[in-house]
Design an enzyme around this catalytic site. Structure first.
Site, PDB file in Angstrom:
ATOM      1  N   TYR A  91     -16.341  14.851  -5.782  1.00 16.58           N
ATOM      2  CA  TYR A  91     -16.978  13.904  -6.696  1.00 16.58           C
ATOM      3  C   TYR A  91     -18.359  14.325  -7.183  1.00 16.58           C
ATOM      4  O   TYR A  91     -18.567  14.510  -8.379  1.00 16.58           O
ATOM      5  CB  TYR A  91     -17.073  12.521  -6.035  1.00 16.58           C
ATOM      6  CG  TYR A  91     -15.712  11.937  -5.759  1.00 16.58           C
ATOM      7  CD1 TYR A  91     -14.874  11.576  -6.808  1.00 16.58           C
ATOM      8  CD2 TYR A  91     -15.248  11.770  -4.461  1.00 16.58           C
ATOM      9  CE1 TYR A  91     -13.608  11.066  -6.559  1.00 16.58           C
ATOM     10  CE2 TYR A  91     -13.982  11.253  -4.204  1.00 16.58           C
ATOM     11  CZ  TYR A  91     -13.170  10.901  -5.261  1.00 16.58           C
ATOM     12  OH  TYR A  91     -11.922  10.412  -5.019  1.00 16.58           O
ATOM     13  N   PRO A 104     -10.629   5.376 -10.824  1.00 22.82           N
ATOM     14  CA  PRO A 104      -9.341   4.689 -10.912  1.00 22.82           C
ATOM     15  C   PRO A 104      -9.549   3.220 -11.259  1.00 22.82           C
ATOM     16  O   PRO A 104     -10.667   2.696 -11.113  1.00 22.82           O
ATOM     17  CB  PRO A 104      -8.769   4.827  -9.513  1.00 22.82           C
ATOM     18  CG  PRO A 104      -9.944   4.962  -8.624  1.00 22.82           C
ATOM     19  CD  PRO A 104     -11.050   5.575  -9.429  1.00 22.82           C
ATOM     20  N   SER A 432      -4.080  10.068   3.435  1.00 22.55           N
ATOM     21  CA  SER A 432      -5.190   9.450   4.142  1.00 22.55           C
ATOM     22  C   SER A 432      -5.430  10.138   5.484  1.00 22.55           C
ATOM     23  O   SER A 432      -4.483  10.414   6.228  1.00 22.55           O
ATOM     24  CB  SER A 432      -4.854   7.980   4.366  1.00 22.55           C
ATOM     25  OG  SER A 432      -5.818   7.420   5.213  1.00 22.55           O
ATOM     26  N   SER A 524      -0.632  10.154  -6.445  1.00 21.85           N
ATOM     27  CA  SER A 524      -1.104   9.305  -5.367  1.00 21.85           C
ATOM     28  C   SER A 524      -0.253   8.047  -5.247  1.00 21.85           C
ATOM     29  O   SER A 524       0.087   7.428  -6.258  1.00 21.85           O
ATOM     30  CB  SER A 524      -2.547   8.918  -5.681  1.00 21.85           C
ATOM     31  OG  SER A 524      -3.118   8.298  -4.591  1.00 21.85           O
ATOM     32  N   GLN A 525       0.069   7.713  -4.011  1.00 22.74           N
ATOM     33  CA  GLN A 525       0.773   6.456  -3.795  1.00 22.74           C
ATOM     34  C   GLN A 525      -0.266   5.352  -3.571  1.00 22.74           C
ATOM     35  O   GLN A 525      -1.097   5.461  -2.669  1.00 22.74           O
ATOM     36  CB  GLN A 525       1.667   6.540  -2.552  1.00 22.74           C
ATOM     37  CG  GLN A 525       2.409   5.245  -2.333  1.00 22.74           C
ATOM     38  CD  GLN A 525       3.134   5.080  -1.005  1.00 22.74           C
ATOM     39  OE1 GLN A 525       3.142   3.997  -0.446  1.00 22.74           O
ATOM     40  NE2 GLN A 525       3.765   6.134  -0.510  1.00 22.74           N
TER      41      GLN A 525
HETATM   42  N1  COA Z   1      14.377   6.637   7.005  1.00 22.31           N
HETATM   43  C1  COA Z   1      14.175   5.326   6.798  1.00 22.31           C
HETATM   44  N2  COA Z   1      12.963   4.793   6.533  1.00 22.31           N
HETATM   45  C2  COA Z   1      11.906   5.630   6.454  1.00 22.31           C
HETATM   46  C3  COA Z   1      12.055   7.017   6.653  1.00 22.31           C
HETATM   47  C4  COA Z   1      13.360   7.517   6.955  1.00 22.31           C
HETATM   48  N3  COA Z   1      13.579   8.810   7.151  1.00 22.31           N
HETATM   49  N4  COA Z   1      10.854   7.590   6.531  1.00 22.31           N
HETATM   50  C5  COA Z   1       9.974   6.616   6.267  1.00 22.31           C
HETATM   51  N5  COA Z   1      10.600   5.416   6.232  1.00 22.31           N
HETATM   52  C6  COA Z   1       9.996   4.084   6.011  1.00 22.31           C
HETATM   53  C7  COA Z   1       8.739   3.923   6.810  1.00 22.31           C
HETATM   54  O1  COA Z   1       9.002   3.475   8.105  1.00 22.31           O
HETATM   55  C8  COA Z   1       7.972   2.908   5.994  1.00 22.31           C
HETATM   56  O2  COA Z   1       8.469   1.628   6.277  1.00 22.31           O
HETATM   57  P1  COA Z   1       7.668   0.264   5.884  1.00 22.31           P
HETATM   58  O3  COA Z   1       7.918   0.043   4.435  1.00 22.31           O
HETATM   59  O4  COA Z   1       8.330  -0.759   6.729  1.00 22.31           O
HETATM   60  O5  COA Z   1       6.229   0.490   6.222  1.00 22.31           O
HETATM   61  C9  COA Z   1       8.339   3.254   4.566  1.00 22.31           C
HETATM   62  O6  COA Z   1       9.571   3.978   4.656  1.00 22.31           O
HETATM   63  C10 COA Z   1       7.313   4.083   3.844  1.00 22.31           C
HETATM   64  O7  COA Z   1       7.107   5.325   4.468  1.00 22.31           O
HETATM   65  P2  COA Z   1       6.944   6.685   3.650  1.00 22.31           P
HETATM   66  O8  COA Z   1       7.486   6.526   2.294  1.00 22.31           O
HETATM   67  O9  COA Z   1       7.442   7.812   4.466  1.00 22.31           O
HETATM   68  O10 COA Z   1       5.455   6.920   3.373  1.00 22.31           O
HETATM   69  P3  COA Z   1       4.108   6.410   3.945  1.00 22.31           P
HETATM   70  O11 COA Z   1       3.986   4.958   3.714  1.00 22.31           O
HETATM   71  O12 COA Z   1       3.891   6.956   5.288  1.00 22.31           O
HETATM   72  O13 COA Z   1       3.124   7.152   2.925  1.00 22.31           O
HETATM   73  C11 COA Z   1       1.419   8.694   2.406  1.00 22.31           C
HETATM   74  C12 COA Z   1       2.827   8.510   2.954  1.00 22.31           C
HETATM   75  C13 COA Z   1       1.076  10.162   2.401  1.00 22.31           C
HETATM   76  C14 COA Z   1       1.348   8.160   0.985  1.00 22.31           C
HETATM   77  C15 COA Z   1       0.443   7.885   3.339  1.00 22.31           C
HETATM   78  O14 COA Z   1       0.454   8.448   4.615  1.00 22.31           O
HETATM   79  C16 COA Z   1      -0.971   7.914   2.853  1.00 22.31           C
HETATM   80  O15 COA Z   1      -1.740   8.786   3.202  1.00 22.31           O
HETATM   81  N6  COA Z   1      -1.362   6.928   2.036  1.00 22.31           N
HETATM   82  C17 COA Z   1      -2.684   6.849   1.462  1.00 22.31           C
HETATM   83  C18 COA Z   1      -2.692   7.478   0.119  1.00 22.31           C
HETATM   84  C19 COA Z   1      -3.999   7.219  -0.557  1.00 22.31           C
HETATM   85  O16 COA Z   1      -5.057   7.432  -0.003  1.00 22.31           O
HETATM   86  N7  COA Z   1      -3.925   6.725  -1.787  1.00 22.31           N
HETATM   87  C20 COA Z   1      -5.062   6.323  -2.525  1.00 22.31           C
HETATM   88  C21 COA Z   1      -5.746   7.471  -3.119  1.00 22.31           C
HETATM   89  S1  COA Z   1      -7.085   6.936  -4.101  1.00 22.31           S
END
Ligand code: COA
Length: 598
Positions: A91, A104, A432, A524-525
């Site tokens: 940044y 954002p 994250s 990004s998610q």
């Molecule tokens: N089978 C069935 N379900 C699964 C699965 C599998 N193989 N793998 C994951 N899931 C489920 C998880 O248990 C979770 O369930 P929930 O909805 O009950 O919580 C859901 O699917 C989502 O998991 P997943 O899609 O694997 O991703 P995550 O939520 O762990 O996200 C990142 C991954 C990298 C996005 C997250 O770790 C992260 O860092 N997020 C922050 C991003 C960020 O900073 N964004 C803003 C930037 S400004």
């Protein structure tokens, strides 16, 4: 894989937050991963050269080992060895204008205001919510966030929240500074800045140790509205300066502060809690895409582009036409914190405690004065935005395939990029690292070799390759969230060499390195539970910004690119993405025919 310490174990190690420190990954692991990430994205000849450079860097007794040792030493006396380096690199040293390129936005559900008083009531309620939320932050009363999804359950660092209403990004000639106000539990005099018709007003919100209630806030907002209407008193749209390139803004600011009136006005803005921007109706149809655009740049100089102050982390935009949301200066915190705060505000119902009696005499809000008439070239209206709700399916379907929804969506984005451009490119996905003290993010490089194999595959082997690609993506995600990704580490090695005044290691002057950090695809998610969405612009001129919000039965995609790039088109990307998601679903259904779509 690096074990994540439990809170109790970390506390034993002497950290009051109870969180472990971010580890420094092993050098060889990062170098191997770097080569793996780049091998399929650059020409073979170039790769051979890079491989030799990397091997020399990592050789026993070489520069890599020396820098690694220094980095480990740094990690011993800092809560987070990468934080300062990362903040500057990501940044503060970036000279690009904040709107579109960096900040954002969160787009709120469209509001139905039928009169000015409706708008001001909404604003008063929102401000009241902000004050309540701020007191939760100051009183350390916000519930601790816990990781969800992959490796769910560990507590997350809450530091970012402390910066939401107390930071200011001060422009600098070479580098900006993130200034932090000390936060306190005592109700000190506090103010917010209300922007209306490009004018800025000071609205005191804590007077005589008492927070203003919604009725009083409404009264004050009405007074501000009336003051803004007086044409003879209008001052130039100084806020436009903050949407300039950072160095230009720093130069303009150094001229401004020579005058004491300007100095006083700047000081009030820099110390405010947040901005509330009362926008004029935009005159455009309020589709999701148009609302995203209006939030990202205010519609330019002719619309509400000057009704902003981009250096302040939180600007709540309340449009008379119902277009509302938040514009966020990104350096103090991530989108996830922005979502938490926004959702709190949208659900906020004032408690009895907050509904204090009205004050008998409220001091008049004050208009900030300026002595200057800016001659500014404002933001170019170059943004090509497409907000699309993919309704074919959502997280539920993907989970039923026993796949990670996030990994699946990332592979779909790679598939789409390949369809549109015939190649894969260095990709950024924010991961994250808040499991660690002062953790912000690292990068998941989603354009894995496995993703390339999948997107190039023919029908017969495609399902297996999809599985492999998703597995590779999930593994990378786990590496990243446990502090073992490579981008922060490479940055650390580069910056510590600079700090020690050493010659830049060849690894970092190599063109492959430059390519590796030119993120054509920046993703990004940002999930929400309320009906709203986050979006942002591309980070390079020929790139895409892709922010997505996965829901149970649909996924919102916000795609952005620049119109003046001949290589990109947000509309084409979104259309192709729909097709790719459909194809991936067909593939899954062919192999798991029993799994029905919701
Ligand atoms: N089978 C069935 N379900 C699964 C699965 C599998 N193989 N793998 C994951 N899931 C489920 C998880 O248990 C979770 O369930 P929930 O909805 O009950 O919580 C859901 O699917 C989502 O998991 P997943 O899609 O694997 O991703 P995550 O939520 O762990 O996200 C990142 C991954 C990298 C996005 C997250 O770790 C992260 O860092 N997020 C922050 C991003 C960020 O900073 N964004 C803003 C930037 S400004």
């Amino acid at each position: 894989r690096m074990p994540v310490l439990k809170r109790e174990q970390a506390r034993d190690l002497g950290d009051p937050s109870g969180l472990p420190k971010l580890p420094v990954p092993p050098l060889q692991q990062t170098l191997d991963m770097y080569l793996k990430c780049m091998s399929h994205l650059i020409p073979e000849e170039q790769f051979k050269k890079t491989k030799a450079i990397v091997e020399k860097f990592g050789a026993p007794g070489g520069m890599g080992e020396f820098l690694q040792k220094k980095l480990v030493e740094r990690s011993e006396h800092k809560a987070n060895w990468v934080y300062d380096y990362w903040l500057e690199d990501m940044y503060l040293s970036n000279r690009l204008a904040l709107p579109v390129n960096s900040s954002p936005v969160m787009v709120f559900p469209k509001q139905n205001f039928t009169s000015h008083s409706d708008t001001l009531r909404f604003a008063a309620h929102l401000i009241s919510g902000v004050l309540e939320y701020k007191s939760l932050i100051d009183g350390r009363a916000l519930p601790v966030d816990y990781a969800r999804g992959q490796l769910a359950g560990t507590p997350l660092c809450m530091d970012q929240y402390n910066k939401v209403f107390t930071s200011y990004r001060l422009p600098g000639a070479k580098m900006d500074t993130l200034v932090a106000q000390k936060s306190t539990v005592m109700p000190e005099p506090e103010h917010i800045i209300v922007a209306c018709k490009n004018q800025f007003f000071v609205l005191d919100v804590v007077i005589n140790f008492r927070r203003l209630n919604e009725k009083d806030l409404y009264t004050q907002l009405e007074r501000i509205r009336k003051m803004a209407d007086i044409e003879e008193e209008r001052l130039p749209p100084i806020g436009l300066l903050t949407s300039d390139d950072r160095t230009q803004w720093a130069e303009a600011r150094s001229v401004l502060i020579k005058d004491s009136t300007n100095r006083d006005s700047l000081d009030m803005i820099e110390r405010c809690l947040c901005l509330v921007c009362l926008d004029e109706p935009s005159g455009t149809e309020l589709t999701d895409t148009n609302r995203a655009l209006l939030m990202l740049h205010g519609g330019g100089m002719d619309k509400n582009g000057g009704n902003r102050w981009y250096d302040k982390p939180m600007q709540f935009v309340i449009g008379a036409d119902g277009c509302c949301g938040v514009v966020c200066e990104h350096s103090p915190f991530e989108g996830i914190v922005l979502v938490q705060c926004s959702e709190y505000l949208l659900r906020y119902i004032p408690s009895k405690l907050v509904r204090a009696a009205s004050m008998s005499e409220l001091p008049a809000p004050r208009r900030l004065r300026w002595k200057c008439s800016p001659d500014i070239q404002a933001l170019v209206k170059n943004l090509d935005m497409n907000v699309n709700k993919f309704t074919g399916y959502g997280k539920e379907f993907i989970k039923k395939q026993k796949m990670s929804p996030d990994a699946y969506i990332q592979v779909a984005l790679q598939f789409t990029f390949y369809r549109c451009h015939g190649r894969l490119v260095p990709t950024y996905e924010s991961a994250s690292i808040r499991r660690f003290q002062e953790g912000r993010v690292d990068n998941i490089r989603s354009s894995t070799p496995e993703a390339l194999a999948f997107v190039k595959a023919m029908d017969a082997e495609k399902m297996e390759l999809l599985w492999t690609a998703i597995k590779a993506q999930t593994n990378y995600t786990i590496l990243a969230i446990t502090g073992m990704a490579i981008d922060n580490h490479l940055l650390g090695l580069r910056e510590i060499a600079k700090e020690l005044k050493l010659e830049k290691p060849e690894l970092f002057s190599d063109t492959t390195y430059a390519t590796s950090i030119h993120f054509i695809l920046s993703t990004s998610q940002v999930p929400t539970t309320e009906e709203m969405f986050c979006c942002y612009g591309p980070v390079v001129p020929n790139g895409y910004g892709a922010c997505y919000n996965p829901q149970t039965d649909h996924i919102i995609f916000c795609l952005s690119s620049f119109r003046d790039s001949a290589e990109t088109s947000s509309d084409l990307f979104v259309k192709t993405l729909e097709g790719c998601l459909k194809e991936m679903q067909d593939l899954c259904l062919k192999f798991h025919p029993k799994i029905k779509i919701q």
